[in-house]
Scaffold this motif. Structure first.
Motif, short mmCIF file in Angstrom:
data_model
loop_
_atom_site.label_atom_id
_atom_site.label_comp_id
_atom_site.label_asym_id
_atom_site.label_seq_id
_atom_site.Cartn_x
_atom_site.Cartn_y
_atom_site.Cartn_z
N GLU A 209 11.96 5.79 3.51
CA GLU A 209 11.36 4.77 4.51
C GLU A 209 10.75 5.72 5.57
O GLU A 209 9.60 4.75 5.49
CB GLU A 209 12.19 3.78 4.97
N ASN A 210 10.79 5.99 7.00
CA ASN A 210 10.45 6.89 7.52
C ASN A 210 9.42 7.66 6.73
O ASN A 210 7.78 7.07 7.20
CB ASN A 210 10.82 8.21 7.71
N GLN A 211 9.23 7.95 5.07
CA GLN A 211 7.79 8.41 5.35
C GLN A 211 6.85 7.76 3.95
O GLN A 211 5.69 7.23 4.42
CB GLN A 211 8.16 9.43 3.79
N ARG A 212 7.62 6.67 3.84
CA ARG A 212 7.05 5.02 3.86
C ARG A 212 5.79 4.50 4.89
O ARG A 212 5.13 4.15 4.64
CB ARG A 212 7.69 3.78 2.55
N ARG A 213 6.97 4.46 5.40
CA ARG A 213 5.58 3.71 7.51
C ARG A 213 5.01 4.66 7.28
O ARG A 213 3.86 4.17 7.88
CB ARG A 213 6.89 3.80 8.05
N ALA A 214 5.24 6.86 7.22
CA ALA A 214 4.22 7.06 7.92
C ALA A 214 3.15 7.15 7.19
O ALA A 214 2.21 7.20 7.43
CB ALA A 214 4.86 8.61 7.70
N ALA A 215 3.28 6.68 5.69
CA ALA A 215 2.58 7.02 4.39
C ALA A 215 1.09 5.27 4.44
O ALA A 215 -0.18 5.65 5.24
CB ALA A 215 2.94 6.85 3.10
N ASP A 216 2.65 4.01 5.13
CA ASP A 216 0.85 3.09 5.55
C ASP A 216 0.47 3.53 6.95
O ASP A 216 -0.28 3.04 7.09
CB ASP A 216 2.76 1.52 5.27
N GLU A 217 0.89 3.91 7.90
CA GLU A 217 0.56 3.90 8.85
C GLU A 217 -0.61 4.57 8.91
O GLU A 217 -1.78 5.09 9.44
CB GLU A 217 0.91 4.49 9.81
N LEU A 218 -0.09 6.20 7.81
CA LEU A 218 -1.50 6.79 7.81
C LEU A 218 -2.95 6.19 7.41
O LEU A 218 -4.59 5.88 7.01
CB LEU A 218 -1.40 8.01 6.99
N ARG A 219 -2.44 4.99 6.54
CA ARG A 219 -3.67 4.53 5.16
C ARG A 219 -3.97 3.63 5.91
O ARG A 219 -5.17 3.20 6.25
CB ARG A 219 -3.28 3.61 4.16
N ARG A 220 -3.50 3.00 6.97
CA ARG A 220 -4.12 2.04 8.31
C ARG A 220 -4.36 2.44 8.88
O ARG A 220 -6.12 2.25 9.27
CB ARG A 220 -2.86 1.58 8.90
N THR A 221 -4.43 3.94 9.47
CA THR A 221 -4.98 4.70 10.30
C THR A 221 -6.78 5.43 9.64
O THR A 221 -7.85 4.78 9.94
CB THR A 221 -4.77 5.49 10.95
N ARG A 222 -6.74 5.37 8.35
CA ARG A 222 -8.02 5.81 7.24
C ARG A 222 -8.56 4.99 7.01
O ARG A 222 -9.31 4.79 7.28
CB ARG A 222 -7.91 6.71 6.62
N GLN A 223 -8.17 3.74 6.69
CA GLN A 223 -9.13 1.94 6.75
C GLN A 223 -9.37 2.07 7.74
O GLN A 223 -10.81 0.82 8.11
CB GLN A 223 -8.20 0.75 6.12
N GLU A 224 -9.22 1.94 8.96
CA GLU A 224 -9.37 1.49 10.61
C GLU A 224 -10.31 2.60 10.86
O GLU A 224 -11.32 1.97 10.99
CB GLU A 224 -8.26 1.43 11.68
N LEU A 225 -10.34 4.33 10.66
CA LEU A 225 -11.01 4.66 10.72
C LEU A 225 -12.53 4.78 10.12
O LEU A 225 -13.80 4.95 10.86
CB LEU A 225 -10.95 6.33 10.70
N ALA A 226 -12.16 4.63 8.71
CA ALA A 226 -13.94 4.28 7.78
C ALA A 226 -13.80 3.05 8.26
O ALA A 226 -15.47 2.76 7.81
CB ALA A 226 -13.29 4.09 6.44
N ALA A 227 -13.71 1.83 8.54
CA ALA A 227 -14.03 0.81 8.98
C ALA A 227 -15.19 0.86 10.47
O ALA A 227 -16.21 0.17 10.54
CB ALA A 227 -13.14 -0.31 9.46
N SER A 228 -14.64 2.00 11.41
CA SER A 228 -15.05 2.26 12.43
C SER A 228 -16.69 2.60 12.67
O SER A 228 -17.47 2.74 13.13
CB SER A 228 -14.45 2.49 14.02
#
Length: 472
Positions: A209-228
């Protein structure tokens, strides 16, 4: 309801009130990053799930076979066999419903009834245990269910009670006055092993579960960075186009408007020759600005710098400014002075200096009421400077400061009512544009002016000491 500990990495533990168990169905990782990060954990959890179901089924079949085997039988063997089938049906129903819900195939959520399902399965097992001690070993897969669906303390208590029931069943079946050591040690050892394994399973699940949450957070961060980054790129391109439009098209259109008015006046006074020359100058100005528009849309340098030097481009600009002012009825003498040995400048430096001169001289022509304008280009080895001076009416520097770009500007923009913006709209964008161009190249810009004393714009751009053509 939830048959076993959660296997998918998209939901929480299948306890009441929490996200339940799952499978590798609809909630499986949907991108390569999640798949790689959770593959090993999911594989282990899936093996454990299959092993638990298979073990429960095998032990239930063994109990029924021994119950119906030839030889001495207990009371009502077919009744207990039927009850075993009921237990199998209840267990299978809960497991299948949970799996289908986790895969998104049904809307009904069986996880809300996890405790009721566990109570039914346990109660049926207890009844079977009363009928035959051969069903005692079903306790071990049930231990995992209790560890998963119940809080830890409650699970340990129910496991202890189930272990005691197994010992009592074995003791009763043996007929010995004192229970045999194996009948006690075996169930105790099995219960301890199940608890340890179950706790290890929970730890493994939480890690997944922690790995999944970390992957989700990394994915969201990448998406936000790409958007910015995309937004920053859009804004930067918008600023570039705005600067180019202001410094080329806006100035050119302003010149065309003035020339059109002058040509109209010439025609009104019966001077078609002068009107024709002004119309010809309008056409040339329009053609030049059309070339500028096509160039900056393609992200290229100014066409005025193609196949020529900055010095020659500035000299032509001074000549065109004088002709344009004369066509408008003003007597403006504009000249270029060059100090030092001319050097090949980086393309961004050339464009910035040319645009600064264009904006400044346009203001001199349109607003300063000046008789003279001098552009001085100086090559100093480690830097290049450009001073633009006019002897016009000047302006109050505080008006420039009011635009939010104090100290920036272009020469001679200003009667009190005209504003000082590098253009005729009074927006102040010309000041911002000029300052942004200079600061983007780590340069500096200073403005000296006062009402009635003319204006001087001083621009300094540093050069790479290793070579003046760096970045060309």
């Amino acid at each position: 309801m939830s048959a076993i500990p959660a296997l998918n990495t998209s939901g929480g533990p299948g306890r009441p009130g929490a996200a339940g168990t799952g499978s590798s169905g609809a909630h499986a990782p949907r991108d390569p990053l999640s798949a790689v990060e959770s593959a090993s954990s999911e594989a282990i959890l899936r093996v454990l799930r299959v092993t638990l179901h298979t073990g429960f089924a095998a032990l239930l079949v063994v109990g029924v076979v021994r119950l119906l085997a030839p030889g001495p039988r207990g009371s009502f063997p077919f009744l207990w066999s039927g009850l075993a089938l009921v237990l199998a049906a209840v267990y299978l129903t809960g497991t299948v419903l949970e799996h289908r819900h986790a895969a998104g195939r049904i809307r009904f959520n069986p996880r809300r009834y996890g405790l009721q399902w566990l109570a039914a399965v346990t109660a049926l097992w207890v009844l079977l245990l009363v009928g035959s001690a051969d069903f005692a070993w079903l306790a071990f897969p049930l231990f995992f269910l209790h560890l998963h669906l119940l809080p830890r303390r409650a699970a340990l208590l129910t496991i202890a009670l189930m272990t005691a029931a197994v010992i009592a069943s074995q003791w009763s079946a043996s007929g010995d006055p004192v229970p045999h050591a194996a009948a006690v040690v075996g169930p105790l050892f099995g219960a301890a092993f199940a608890v340890i394994t179950g706790l290890a399973y929970v730890a493994l699940y939480r890690e997944a579960e922690n790995q999944r949450r970390a992957a989700d957070e990394l994915r969201r961060t990448r998406q936000e960075l790409a958007a910015s980054q995309h937004e920053a790129g859009v804004l930067a391109e918008r600023e570039r186009l705005a600067r180019e439009i202001h410094d080329t098209l806006a100035q050119g259109l302003s010149s065309i408007v003035l020339l059109a008015r002058a040509a109209e006046q010439s025609l009104a006074h019966g001077d078609p020759v002068t009107a024709g020359s002004r119309v010809a100058l309008m056409q040339q100005t329009a053609a030049d600005n059309l070339a500028e528009a096509r160039s900056f849309v393609r992200g290229l340098s100014s066409p005025q710098l193609h196949d020529t030097t900055l010095v020659e481009a500035l000299r032509r600009l001074c000549e065109e400014t004088g002709r344009s002012a004369a066509a408008g009825g003003a007597a403006l003498r504009c000249r270029l002075e060059v100090d030092g040995e001319p050097a090949e400048l980086p393309q961004p430096h050339q464009v910035a200096l040319l645009r600064a001169a264009q904006a400044s001289l346009a203001n001199v022509r349109d607003h300063a009421s000046a008789g003279n304008a001098v552009v001085t280009l100086t090559f100093l080895g480690t830097e290049v400077t450009m001073d633009i001076y006019d002897d016009g009416v000047g302006f109050d520097p505080g008006l420039a400061a009011g635009t939010g770009v104090a100290g920036a500007g272009s020469a001679g923009a200003g009667t009190a009512g005209a504003g000082h913006d590098g253009g005729a709209d009074g927006s102040g964008f010309g000041l911002r544009s000029l300052r942004e161009r200079v600061e983007a190249l780590s340069g500096s810009l200073e403005l000296e002016t006062a009402p009635g004393e003319g204006t001087v714009v001083a621009i300094r751009l540093p050069l790479d000491p290793a070579g003046g053509d760096a970045g060309d």
